[in-house]
Scaffold this active site. Structure first.
Site, PDB file in Angstrom:
ATOM      1  N   CYS B  86     -24.795  -6.631  18.156  1.00 44.75           N
ATOM      2  CA  CYS B  86     -23.844  -6.058  18.419  1.00 44.75           C
ATOM      3  C   CYS B  86     -22.657  -6.662  16.906  1.00 44.75           C
ATOM      4  CB  CYS B  86     -22.666  -6.935  19.636  1.00 44.75           C
ATOM      5  SG  CYS B  86     -21.343  -5.336  19.830  1.00 44.75           S
ATOM      6  N   HIS B 203     -26.182  -5.480  24.404  1.00 43.96           N
ATOM      7  CA  HIS B 203     -26.089  -7.380  23.968  1.00 43.96           C
ATOM      8  C   HIS B 203     -27.115  -8.213  25.206  1.00 43.96           C
ATOM      9  CE1 HIS B 203     -22.212  -8.410  22.799  1.00 43.96           C
ATOM     10  NE2 HIS B 203     -21.970  -6.661  23.038  1.00 43.96           N
ATOM     11  N   GLU B 205     -27.382 -11.513  25.705  1.00 50.15           N
ATOM     12  CA  GLU B 205     -26.400 -12.718  26.472  1.00 50.15           C
ATOM     13  C   GLU B 205     -25.483 -12.125  27.172  1.00 50.15           C
ATOM     14  OE1 GLU B 205     -25.965 -10.734  24.098  1.00 50.15           O
ATOM     15  OE2 GLU B 205     -23.746 -11.008  23.737  1.00 50.15           O
TER      16      GLU B 205
END
Lengths: 749, 233
Positions: B86, B203, B205
């Protein structure tokens, strides 16, 4: 030099221009034993404004239940309420309004509303883990309303996204009463270890006082006073009173504040929102039964020629007042330097002298008792005249049975699904980062949001709620319903409701009818919160939500917090599997008073709001939660706007990727449209595997809860007996496209 | 193996990445403050999401001048693994480690939602454990994710198979409808020529634990672990 401008002489007339009454002006002179100077008058005017002093609400607010098993900081004690959640952790949470600023400058008004509530949370040492909001606007067919709606959503998104807090839940309502007076209520939730909780207090003779964060400018002067009057044609000219947000600095301030708490550097911290330096210095001093000496020459300024009046009243954002622990001053400076923030030592605490003394250019410009400015101290407290409004009798008296029967119930359901109040709000929440911090287990678009708490098995469920049509028709019961419904939402998500925060949005309290609404609402909240065991931990009052067209519907927004003992209990509202049974808990009394059905299909806000039996409500919630905890439940959805039919439709289509149909029978009804779309309280639609039905029946019997198996999940249509037969696709087209289509018009304008 | 998560002022996914690397993947991990100069102890560097310096100018435009970026560029030049997610992807583009730019989303709004990406190449240190064509579900959350690059460079990226992820449907079809932000060729992530620097807008994560609705993101981090094992063996 402009700074040497002549300060005006203080007169009763000037006091009046500052929003103070003659009695209040006299009271000030009595408290300080002389005539206040111009700077002092400004300070009193803003601290005694409705926004800061709660002068017309505090006596009633004190009647709300504050004590609870889990409550660590009660309403009014700290910047936000504090609730123990076990594992050595506490949750800080609060909701606050930013209505007036958002009415004239929607983007910054809403953004700084988010910023303010986040600071309330992290000034206590808590890291914000979730943000919520409650937004209300006029009709989306009005271009100005679309401008406000877009601006507010962008403002909330840009601030929260940059700061890095997930915006996980909320509500958006549209009603003509909010046309000229939108409501923007922002809530934040944070987590703190018990030993890192920071209080908003100044103590210790000679303890150093620091101003941390942004420099001070002329923005937002008299913002609190502006929030304490009706909106008018002239309000537009008050746009400069709206502050400007800087979420990046806020993020740095967050990290620096938490680092100071971790390193045990501080005696107390308070954020600077309304009334800036004036409010934080006086409130912290009063809380510690102390005084303060402040040197304004040390305040970092954006404009060099600001006078004391402006510096003390500035509402520049992203600032904190910090009282340092002796010996930790250098550490505080180091931490702030690391995060590129100002840390200006601007004064010290005086325990022997409880005056707030302010110096500027070597002269003492303010010398007043700190206590005299604050709520619970010198600030006035009033109980106003109240009168039951005439409209209530008239609207309750309307014979709703005389309403024409709709010809096509399926079409009626589709019309309700595309009503912006019911339609999917992803146009809004897709603009909010709701997954940052990697805790979001149930995202926006469900009954309540659920986040996990890392390092534990637990989770938090949260929801904001208020059906203001109910409150308008019946302030007492309508408010009790707002409490009950937000608790029910939390239960449907698998949480045990533990406490609330509230945001009380009303019209002008000097109008006896408005004050009656307020008084009744407080009574309803007291009843429901006491019965459901969810004390009030704080919140905010916003009066004067009026414009030349009239007052808003009274809107006591409830922010409910619930705890999930085990994150695996997290439950969502949508159907999961073909063949599951659908069960309706509670009783359908076919009540359409104040319903979405009445408003959308018949164009009326009328009748009385639905009944609420708190005992029955608690039984339904207890049974539902028990069933969820025992792992019996596939989905749980509260029956609310649009009644059982809309609840069933939503359970079919809320999971956009995997919609599931249902076949349902509703029998023994008095009137089909009232049965489908009536909004009787204390009802929950569950789905479960057939094998779990006996156990669910046992639980319902145990808690004396009415339950019926009404159908089965499956197929590509929602069929409700002979009444409704619609395809999932038709429902989804209406439900998901309604708001984007209204907002697409804006793009062309 | 040891991972470093760079913290710029305004990074807000730094804790999330740290959590996944350390507590989910069990890797030795530390934060790297943006003023640090020594990355010698690290085997992989991660640039997290967020709004470095508020991104008031242009996303990543100021972060690239942070002191640590000199070291990150050196680290990358040595062929060591760097992943930007990002805002991290945006910073990699601004710093010249990756070609192209991330423009404002096509609809001009911030978009946060769960999307699907297709793995286009297994041949990077962050996709080695995946198989080509595999579909991964994870969230996006950005206002500026619209990947753009000049035609010649785009052709080169495609030719050298530097496009690592593309936005797709749940079934893995790459089409206009699955493109959330207007990115050229549905590009969601790319690598450099040496294939050790990867940038991606989604993302991983936020999708590395089943409780969050998807753990497909673990494939990205698992790839790094597998790659490290290969080096050791």
């Amino acid at each position: 030099m402009k700074g040497t401008m002549q300060e005006p002489e203080v007169t009763l007339e000037l006091a009046r221009q500052h929003g103070l009454s003659e009695e209040e002006y006299e009271q000030i002179q009595k408290l300080i034993g002389r005539k206040p100077n111009y700077t002092e008058l400004g300070m009193f005017s803003v601290m005694w404004s409705e926004h800061c002093s709660y002068k017309n609400s505090i006596l009633l607010l004190k009647t709300l239940p504050k004590d609870g098993e889990y409550v660590l900081a009660k309403a009014g004690e700290e910047n936000a309420g504090l609730v123990d959640i076990g594992d050595g952790l506490a949750v800080a949470f609060k909701i606050e309004s930013h209505n007036h600023p958002s009415a004239v400058e929607p983007y910054q008004g809403a953004a700084t509303g988010v910023g303010g509530i986040l600071r309330d949370i992290f000034s206590m040492g808590a890291r914000p883990v979730a943000a919520l909001n409650s937004l209300r606007f006029g009709s989306l067919d009005d271009p100005h309303v679309r401008y406000l709606f877009r601006g507010v959503v962008h403002g909330i998104g840009d601030y929260g996204n940059c700061f890095g807090v997930p915006t996980v839940a909320g509500e958006v309502y549209f009603d003509p009463s909010y046309r000229g007076n939108p409501l923007v209520n922002a809530m934040a939730v944070g987590i703190v270890k018990h030993d890192r909780i920071v209080r908003a207090v100044a103590r210790g003779e000679g303890a150093r006082v620091f101003l941390i964060g942004s420099s001070t400018g002329r923005d937002g002067i008299h913002g609190a006073t502006f929030a304490s009057e009706d909106l008018s044609e002239e309000s537009e000219a008050k746009r400069p009173q709206v502050q400007v947000g800087d979420p990046f600095t806020e993020k740095l301030l967050l990290e620096a504040t938490l680092e100071m708490a971790k390193e045990d550097c501080v005696i107390g911290i308070q954020d600077m929102g309304a009334a800036g330096i004036t409010c934080s210095t006086s409130e912290m001093s009063a809380a510690g039964h102390a005084g303060m000496v402040i040197e304004l020459d040390k305040v970092p300024l954006r404009e060099a020629d600001m006078i004391p009046y402006e510096i003390l009243l500035s509402e520049s954002q992203e600032r904190m007042l910090v009282v340092a622990k002796p010996g930790k001053e250098e550490k505080i400076k180091q931490i702030c330097e690391k995060w590129d923030l100002h840390a200006a030592e601007i004064g010290k605490v005086t325990e022997r002298n409880q005056q707030l003394q302010v110096f500027w250019h070597g002269k003492k410009v303010v010398d007043i008792p700190a206590d005299s400015l604050v709520v619970g101290g010198g600030a006035p407290q009033y109980e106003r005249e109240s009168r039951r409004p005439e409209y209530i009798e008239r609207l309750h008296g309307e014979d709703l049975r005389a309403l024409p029967h709709p010809l096509d119930l399926a079409d009626t359901l589709l019309k309700l699904l595309e009503s912006p109040n019911i339609a999917n709000k992803s146009w809004v929440y897709h603009q909010y980062d709701h997954t940052v911090r990697t805790n979001t287990v149930v995202a926006p678009g469900a009954d309540a949001a659920v986040i996990r708490i890392k390092g534990t098995k637990k989770g938090l469920a949260m929801k904001t709620d208020c059906n203001s049509r109910y409150v308008y028709l019946n302030p007492r019961r309508g408010t009790a319903i707002a409490v009950a419904e937000s608790a029910r939402n939390v239960v449907c998500a698998g949480g045990e409701p533990v406490a609330i925060t509230n945001c009380l949005n009303f019209g002008n309290p000097y109008n006896p009818e408005i004050y009656w609404q307020f008084k009744e609402a407080i009574a309803g909240m007291r009843e429901a919160c006491s019965y459901l065991g969810t004390p009030v931990t704080g919140g905010n009052v916003s009066f004067y939500n009026e414009n030349p067209d009239g007052a808003i519907h009274p809107t006591p927004t409830i922010g409910m917090l619930g705890i999930l003992e085990d994150i695996n209990h997290a439950t969502t509202a949508w159907f999961k599997q073909e063949g599951d049974l659908i069960v309706l808990l509670g009783r359908n009394l076919e009540e359409v008073g104040g319903s979405e059905y009445l408003a959308v299909i018949h164009g009326k806000v009328s009748g009385d709001c639905p009944q609420l039996d708190l005992q029955r409500e608690l039984q339904v919630q207890t049974a539902c939660l028990k069933a969820i905890r025992e792992g019996l439940v596939q989905s749980a959805h509260d029956v609310a706007d649009g009644g059982v039919a809309v609840a069933l439709a939503e359970s079919c289509i809320m999971n956009r990727e995997r919609p599931l149909g249902a076949s349902v029978e509703l029998t023994g009804y008095f009137r089909a449209d009232f049965c489908l779309f009536g909004e009787s309280q204390s009802q929950i639609v569950l789905s479960l595997k057939g094998a779990h039905l006996p156990r669910l029946t046992e639980i319902c019997n145990e808690y004396n809860v009415a339950m019926r198996v009404i159908g089965e999940v499956g197929g590509e249509r929602l069929r409700i007996g002979e009444l409704v037969d619609v395809s999932l696709q038709d429902m989804m087209d209406r439900y998901y496209n309604a708001i984007p289509e209204k907002m697409r018009i804006v793009a062309i304008e | 193996m040891k991972c470093g998560v760079v913290v710029f002022p305004g990074s807000n996914c730094d804790h999330d990445l740290y959590h996944v690397l350390k507590h989910v993947m069990g890797l030795d991990t530390r934060f790297v403050w943006h003023k640090e100069h020594d990355l010698a102890d690290l085997d992989a560097v991660f640039l997290p999401g967020g709004f470095s310096y508020g991104d008031y100018l242009r996303t990543g435009a100021i972060a690239r001048f942070s002191p640590v970026m000199t070291e990150v560029i050196e680290f990358a030049k040595k062929g060591r693994p760097v992943l930007g997610i990002c805002n991290g992807f945006q910073i990699l583009c601004e710093s010249g480690l990756l070609p192209g730019a991330l423009l404002r989303n096509r609809n001009l709004d911030f978009i946060c939602k769960s999307i699907y990406i297709r793995v286009e190449s297994e041949n990077t240190v962050f996709t080695g454990a995946c198989r080509q064509g595999q579909v991964l579900k994870m969230p996006i959350a950005h206002g500026d994710g619209n990947f753009f690059v000049d035609e010649a460079t785009l052709a080169e990226l495609e030719e050298r198979q530097q496009v690592i992820f593309r936005y797709c449907t749940a079934e893995g079809e790459v089409n206009a409808e699955a493109n959330p932000n207007g990115s050229l060729n549905n590009i969601a992530g790319i690598c450099n020529r040496k294939r050790n620097v990867v940038g991606m807008m989604p993302h991983p994560e936020r999708a590395s634990e089943a409780v969050l609705g998807s753990d497909d993101g673990r494939w990205i981090f698992q790839s790094l672990v597998v790659a490290a094992l290969d080096v050791v063996s």
